[in-house]
Design a protein around this motif. Structure first.
Motif, PDB file in Angstrom:
ATOM      1  N   PRO A  14      47.326  55.561  57.672  1.00 51.92           N
ATOM      2  CA  PRO A  14      48.174  56.704  57.345  1.00 51.92           C
ATOM      3  C   PRO A  14      49.663  56.407  57.397  1.00 51.92           C
ATOM      4  CG  PRO A  14      47.242  56.942  59.543  1.00 51.92           C
ATOM      5  CD  PRO A  14      46.588  55.743  58.936  1.00 51.92           C
ATOM      6  N   THR A  15      50.073  55.387  58.135  1.00 50.89           N
ATOM      7  CA  THR A  15      51.512  55.121  58.277  1.00 50.89           C
ATOM      8  C   THR A  15      52.085  54.494  57.002  1.00 50.89           C
ATOM      9  OG1 THR A  15      51.216  54.783  60.648  1.00 50.89           O
ATOM     10  CG2 THR A  15      53.255  53.945  59.656  1.00 50.89           C
ATOM     11  N   ASP A  16      51.399  53.471  56.506  1.00 48.67           N
ATOM     12  CA  ASP A  16      51.889  52.744  55.331  1.00 48.67           C
ATOM     13  C   ASP A  16      51.098  53.062  54.073  1.00 48.67           C
ATOM     14  OD1 ASP A  16      53.644  51.479  57.067  1.00 48.67           O
ATOM     15  OD2 ASP A  16      52.177  49.907  57.532  1.00 48.67           O
ATOM     16  N   ALA A  17      50.271  54.107  54.120  1.00 51.47           N
ATOM     17  CA  ALA A  17      49.366  54.352  52.992  1.00 51.47           C
ATOM     18  C   ALA A  17      50.106  54.826  51.756  1.00 51.47           C
ATOM     19  CB  ALA A  17      48.305  55.373  53.389  1.00 51.47           C
ATOM     20  N   LEU A  18      51.098  55.707  51.923  1.00 55.38           N
ATOM     21  CA  LEU A  18      51.765  56.263  50.747  1.00 55.38           C
ATOM     22  C   LEU A  18      52.488  55.194  49.926  1.00 55.38           C
ATOM     23  CD1 LEU A  18      52.259  58.841  49.216  1.00 55.38           C
ATOM     24  CD2 LEU A  18      54.314  59.220  50.589  1.00 55.38           C
ATOM     25  N   PRO A  19      53.337  54.343  50.531  1.00 57.70           N
ATOM     26  CA  PRO A  19      53.925  53.258  49.723  1.00 57.70           C
ATOM     27  C   PRO A  19      52.873  52.317  49.149  1.00 57.70           C
ATOM     28  CG  PRO A  19      55.125  53.523  51.786  1.00 57.70           C
ATOM     29  CD  PRO A  19      53.891  54.353  51.897  1.00 57.70           C
ATOM     30  N   PHE A  20      51.839  52.052  49.968  1.00 58.87           N
ATOM     31  CA  PHE A  20      50.783  51.161  49.482  1.00 58.87           C
ATOM     32  C   PHE A  20      50.072  51.757  48.275  1.00 58.87           C
ATOM     33  CE2 PHE A  20      46.239  50.156  49.555  1.00 58.87           C
ATOM     34  CZ  PHE A  20      46.297  48.790  49.327  1.00 58.87           C
ATOM     35  N   MET A  21      49.727  53.055  48.363  1.00 52.49           N
ATOM     36  CA  MET A  21      49.025  53.693  47.253  1.00 52.49           C
ATOM     37  C   MET A  21      49.884  53.756  46.006  1.00 52.49           C
ATOM     38  SD  MET A  21      46.758  56.779  48.876  1.00 52.49           S
ATOM     39  CE  MET A  21      48.184  57.557  49.613  1.00 52.49           C
ATOM     40  N   MET A  22      51.174  54.054  46.181  1.00 59.51           N
ATOM     41  CA  MET A  22      52.060  54.110  45.021  1.00 59.51           C
ATOM     42  C   MET A  22      52.182  52.736  44.373  1.00 59.51           C
ATOM     43  SD  MET A  22      55.042  56.648  46.460  1.00 59.51           S
ATOM     44  CE  MET A  22      55.988  56.466  44.968  1.00 59.51           C
ATOM     45  N   ALA A  23      52.359  51.704  45.207  1.00 56.11           N
ATOM     46  CA  ALA A  23      52.478  50.353  44.652  1.00 56.11           C
ATOM     47  C   ALA A  23      51.170  49.904  44.005  1.00 56.11           C
ATOM     48  CB  ALA A  23      52.887  49.381  45.753  1.00 56.11           C
ATOM     49  N   ALA A  24      50.026  50.199  44.670  1.00 55.49           N
ATOM     50  CA  ALA A  24      48.739  49.791  44.116  1.00 55.49           C
ATOM     51  C   ALA A  24      48.437  50.521  42.817  1.00 55.49           C
ATOM     52  CB  ALA A  24      47.633  50.052  45.131  1.00 55.49           C
ATOM     53  N   THR A  25      48.731  51.822  42.790  1.00 57.08           N
ATOM     54  CA  THR A  25      48.503  52.593  41.565  1.00 57.08           C
ATOM     55  C   THR A  25      49.395  52.100  40.434  1.00 57.08           C
ATOM     56  OG1 THR A  25      47.916  54.508  42.903  1.00 57.08           O
ATOM     57  CG2 THR A  25      48.437  54.904  40.586  1.00 57.08           C
ATOM     58  N   LEU A  26      50.670  51.805  40.765  1.00 57.09           N
ATOM     59  CA  LEU A  26      51.587  51.303  39.736  1.00 57.09           C
ATOM     60  C   LEU A  26      51.121  49.948  39.205  1.00 57.09           C
ATOM     61  CD1 LEU A  26      54.216  51.621  38.181  1.00 57.09           C
ATOM     62  CD2 LEU A  26      55.410  50.542  40.102  1.00 57.09           C
ATOM     63  N   LYS A  27      50.721  49.065  40.112  1.00 55.78           N
ATOM     64  CA  LYS A  27      50.235  47.751  39.670  1.00 55.78           C
ATOM     65  C   LYS A  27      48.959  47.880  38.847  1.00 55.78           C
ATOM     66  CE  LYS A  27      52.163  45.259  43.650  1.00 55.78           C
ATOM     67  NZ  LYS A  27      51.831  44.491  44.871  1.00 55.78           N
ATOM     68  N   SER A  28      48.070  48.768  39.271  1.00 52.39           N
ATOM     69  CA  SER A  28      46.835  48.973  38.504  1.00 52.39           C
ATOM     70  C   SER A  28      47.141  49.525  37.117  1.00 52.39           C
ATOM     71  CB  SER A  28      45.906  49.921  39.258  1.00 52.39           C
ATOM     72  OG  SER A  28      45.574  49.413  40.531  1.00 52.39           O
ATOM     73  N   GLY A  29      48.081  50.477  37.067  1.00 52.03           N
ATOM     74  CA  GLY A  29      48.460  51.025  35.760  1.00 52.03           C
ATOM     75  C   GLY A  29      49.070  49.979  34.854  1.00 52.03           C
ATOM     76  N   VAL A  30      49.944  49.135  35.422  1.00 49.33           N
ATOM     77  CA  VAL A  30      50.548  48.067  34.622  1.00 49.33           C
ATOM     78  C   VAL A  30      49.483  47.088  34.132  1.00 49.33           C
ATOM     79  CG1 VAL A  30      52.100  46.077  34.733  1.00 49.33           C
ATOM     80  CG2 VAL A  30      52.797  48.254  35.729  1.00 49.33           C
ATOM     81  N   ALA A  31      48.527  46.759  35.018  1.00 50.21           N
ATOM     82  CA  ALA A  31      47.446  45.842  34.617  1.00 50.21           C
ATOM     83  C   ALA A  31      46.614  46.440  33.490  1.00 50.21           C
ATOM     84  CB  ALA A  31      46.567  45.516  35.824  1.00 50.21           C
ATOM     85  N   VAL A  32      46.292  47.729  33.611  1.00 51.10           N
ATOM     86  CA  VAL A  32      45.486  48.375  32.576  1.00 51.10           C
ATOM     87  C   VAL A  32      46.261  48.454  31.266  1.00 51.10           C
ATOM     88  CG1 VAL A  32      44.398  50.539  31.906  1.00 51.10           C
ATOM     89  CG2 VAL A  32      44.088  49.666  34.219  1.00 51.10           C
ATOM     90  N   VAL A  33      47.549  48.808  31.341  1.00 45.14           N
ATOM     91  CA  VAL A  33      48.355  48.919  30.116  1.00 45.14           C
ATOM     92  C   VAL A  33      48.508  47.565  29.438  1.00 45.14           C
ATOM     93  CG1 VAL A  33      50.657  49.438  29.243  1.00 45.14           C
ATOM     94  CG2 VAL A  33      49.573  50.980  30.860  1.00 45.14           C
ATOM     95  N   VAL A  34      48.836  46.544  30.228  1.00 48.38           N
ATOM     96  CA  VAL A  34      49.002  45.203  29.642  1.00 48.38           C
ATOM     97  C   VAL A  34      47.680  44.707  29.056  1.00 48.38           C
ATOM     98  CG1 VAL A  34      49.530  42.799  30.165  1.00 48.38           C
ATOM     99  CG2 VAL A  34      50.943  44.617  31.116  1.00 48.38           C
ATOM    100  N   GLY A  35      46.596  44.880  29.828  1.00 50.81           N
ATOM    101  CA  GLY A  35      45.301  44.469  29.298  1.00 50.81           C
ATOM    102  C   GLY A  35      44.906  45.239  28.052  1.00 50.81           C
ATOM    103  N   GLY A  36      45.181  46.556  28.047  1.00 51.17           N
ATOM    104  CA  GLY A  36      44.877  47.354  26.856  1.00 51.17           C
ATOM    105  C   GLY A  36      45.683  46.920  25.649  1.00 51.17           C
ATOM    106  N   LEU A  37      46.978  46.618  25.864  1.00 49.19           N
ATOM    107  CA  LEU A  37      47.806  46.151  24.749  1.00 49.19           C
ATOM    108  C   LEU A  37      47.314  44.813  24.208  1.00 49.19           C
ATOM    109  CD1 LEU A  37      51.401  47.069  26.022  1.00 49.19           C
ATOM    110  CD2 LEU A  37      50.051  48.236  24.271  1.00 49.19           C
TER     111      LEU A  37
END
Length: 740
Positions: free
Chosen positions: A351-374
């Protein structure tokens, strides 16, 4: 092991050694609590040679244990990493649940036992926060009402304008929205300082928490209104309907407000006035509520999103995006719910570091999906549009474009699979499920990745070699460039292409298997034993190959030749080392193994002859017939067929006396294979000349000869007509006599 870990391990060892040393030295019962005593004991240990040796031995053993642990961590498999991460997550989830339960219990105890809380101070805190909050939100409401006419005017001005003017108007409306939030936030600070703070002019930390939470939450809502403007559709960035914009803004605004005010205002107050466990309980309850809201929203939009995902496939499109959308249409809601639950679980674990971790993980996952989709979309577009070579290359290598079009889709499919696997690995790496980069940097990872890359390079070089060889053969067989290939060259180049392809496939396969760690020595030995077994067991096959080799060496026939093999005749279409394929006159394709070939009759070797066997009546003059045949040949030499004739007419004369005609033969020498067309044309000219000269070409008939005496007289031929009565026949006999 890094420097910090080494220092920590050294301190732990020193403590472990110091404690028994202090006991041995009969010091106090709690030496660790006295730093001076621990330092003195450590000095005495270092001064004693025996104690110093024991200390060094234990330090070396601990260092070896740590290095072995590091090696095992470096060589651990991905599956082991996943198992360890799953175990740690489960343990932390249990700890988080226990913390939530403790927080709820603390709240219950606080309200059940008034002696634990100073309610007077708590009441003052609540009143001050309520006053500041009321002034803050009242100021914000008034400012929103004042800004509404300005934004409405901007919305009317943006209707029907081009994108540049609309962009300026959208920015102006957004600035007004930001100023509204900022002015309300400033008004809240004035209220907190002047009215609630009283004479001191100071504000409480709890009021500051409320103001900061308001600023952050409302600024996020300003960004949401930029894309989901429900009241002013002309100022909306996303091209969606008013109903859709209002729906999504309603739910997102409430989730943002719920999470923002809880984490930035309610939870800090509970942590400072009640306990950290109570604050964590509030956070967990709010996140659980947000999770339920997210699941409800997903289920409400299940059919709508399913229709959108399957719309491309419904139109008959079969590209990668259409197939992927059709596949996700039925399960997208399950994946989305699982994603929300995973986010909640990750946050609950840490719970302490989850919010930055989730934001970074979600952003990285989105970038991976977008790049892979392109990448996949580009590959799909390249594969669907097709490969178009320059005109000069297509002229020189007509089959290269078709060959590339046949191989490119398979290569693109492999690339799409690799990209998809890469996206999955990147998402798992972002969420900490695996440490693929760590494994890749290890010795085992480098060995596996290097072997796979080397195998791929070998396959690529093999494909390039095959493409180069096939293109060279195609260029040599192209009659538009260079010399026209002979039938012999066509046959040998075709055989060379087949043999090179087989050898290349075997060689590339062996090298690729060797690169990925497969021992090819047993394969080579097995191939030798298998070849020996085939040699003994398939004698017919060996006979086919041996006969075919000698036929090729003797150059008896080539592709394009018209040959006769036993009872079959036709054009040679394909020659291999084992068989020949010929197509007969009626279009039937015959595959003939060389072992069944006893005689090869090639009708197109060097030159050909058209043999003209002309039958004329017995009454015709032979010299006149020869003149007519020569005249027909002269007419043939003046026609379009003269290029096929390579010699003058070879007149043989009378060759036979048939039942109805005298056979006169002549022969015309032509280029290989030209005798059929030349013979047909010569027969036409023969018919024309004989008709003009009155030379009879008799059809089969029978001559009745009654005989004659020495004086040359022939007896009369009596013919009796039996069609009438006997009296009529006797009274009217039919009498045939010699005309002389």
């Amino acid at each position: 092991m890094n420097f910090k870990n080494r220092v920590a391990s050294l301190l732990v060892l020193l403590v472990l050694i110091t404690v028994p040393s202090l006991a041995y030295a009969q010091e106090s019962a709690e030496p660790a609590s006295n730093p001076t005593s621990s330092v003195n004991d450590l000095i005495r240990i270092l001064e004693s040679e025996e104690a110093r040796g024991a200390l060094l031995d234990r330090l070396k053993a601990e260092a070896a244990a740590q290095e072995s642990g590091e090696a095992s961590d470096a060589n651990s498999t991905i599956a082991r990493q996943v198992a360890e991460q799953t175990r740690a997550a489960a343990e932390q989830i249990v700890d988080g649940a226990e913390a939530v339960w403790s927080g709820l219990a603390a709240l219950v105890v606080m309200f059940s036992d008034p002696s634990l809380v100073d309610f007077a101070e708590f009441r003052t805190l609540v009143i001050n926060v309520i006053l500041v909050g009321a002034g803050l939100f009242a100021s914000y409401l008034v400012l929103r009402l004042l800004a509404h006419p300005l934004q409405r005017s901007l919305d009317r001005r943006a209707a029907g304008r081009n994108w540049s003017i609309r962009t300026v108007l959208v920015l102006v409306a957004t600035i007004i929205d930001i100023l509204t939030v900022a002015l309300a936030w400033g008004a809240g600070y004035l209220i907190a300082l002047q009215l609630v703070g009283g004479r001191t002019g100071q504000m409480d930390i709890n009021q500051t928490l409320l103001l900061n939470a308001f600023l952050v939450v409302e600024m996020i809502k300003v960004a949401m209104r930029l894309f989901l403007q429900a009241r002013f559709p002309n100022l909306r960035v996303l091209p969606i309907s008013d109903l859709t914009a209002a729906y999504w803004y309603f739910w997102l605004a409430r989730v943002v407000s719920l999470i923002g005010y809880t984490f930035m205002f309610v939870a800090p107050i509970l942590a400072s006035n009640v306990s950290e466990a109570a604050a964590q309980a509030a956070r967990v309850l709010v996140m659980l509520t947000a999770l339920v809201i997210g699941i409800v929203v997903i289920l409400q939009n299940r059919e709508r999103v399913r229709h959108v995902l399957s719309s491309r496939a419904a139109t008959g499109r079969t590209d990668f995006l259409s197939r992927s959308g059709a596949l996700l249409a039925g399960i997208w809601h399950l994946l989305a719910i699982a994603y929300l639950i995973a986010i909640f679980g990750v946050w609950l674990v840490n719970p302490t570091d989850a919010l930055p971790f989730m934001m970074a993980a979600t952003l990285k996952s989105g970038v991976a999906v977008v790049v892979g989709g392109l990448v996949i979309a580009f590959i799909g577009r390249f594969a669907n549009v097709g490969l178009r070579l320059p005109d000069d290359v297509r002229a020189r290598l007509p089959a290269l474009e078709a060959r590339l079009k046949a191989f490119v889709p398979r290569v693109m499919q492999i690339i799409r699979t690799v990209v998809t696997i890469g996206v999955i690995i990147a998402i798992a790496q972002s969420w900490g499920l695996i440490d693929f980069l760590g494994w890749l940097s290890s010795e085992a990872g480098q060995r596996v990745s290097g072997s796979a890359l080397a195998a791929l390079v070998i396959l690529l070089l093999g494909f390039v070699a095959y493409l180069a060889m096939s293109s060279w053969v195609e260029y040599r067989l192209n009659p538009q460039f260079g010399s026209i290939p002979t039938s012999r060259e066509k046959t040998l180049l075709s055989l060379f292409q087949n043999a090179f392809t087989i050898a290349l496939v075997v060689l590339v396969s062996m090298l690729a298997l060797a690169q990925i760690g497969v021992n090819i020595a047993p394969l080579l030995a097995g191939a030798g034993v298998l070849g020996l077994a085939i040699g003994f067991g398939a004698q017919k096959l060996v006979q086919d190959i041996i006969t075919g080799v000698f036929i090729q060496l003797e150059n008896v026939m080539n592709e394009g030749d018209v040959v006769s093999l036993g009872s079959l005749s036709g054009v040679v279409e394909r020659l291999t080392i084992r068989s020949v394929s010929i197509r007969s006159l009626d279009g039937t394709l015959h595959l003939i193994p060389f072992s069944s070939v006893d005689t090869v009759s090639n009708m197109m070797k060097g030159f050909s002859y058209h043999v003209a066997e002309i039958g004329v009546a017995y009454r015709e003059n032979i010299d006149e017939v020869k003149e007519a045949m020569q005249e027909a040949f002269d007419l043939l030499m003046q026609s379009e067929w003269r290029d096929m004739i390579i010699d003058k007419l070879d007149m043989h004369g009378v060759t036979a006396f048939a039942d109805s005609a005298v056979m006169v033969r002549a022969r015309i020498k032509t280029v290989p294979g030209g005798h059929w067309a030349t013979g047909r044309a010569y027969n036409e000219f023969i018919k024309q000349v004989f008709d003009r000269r009155g030379i009879e070409i008799p059809f089969p008939h029978v001559t009745l000869y009654m005989g004659e005496d020495k004086a040359g007289g022939a007896p009369p031929l009596r013919v009796r007509n039996d069609a009438g009565s006997k009296e009529d026949a006797s009274e009217k006999p039919a009498l045939i006599t010699d005309p002389d």
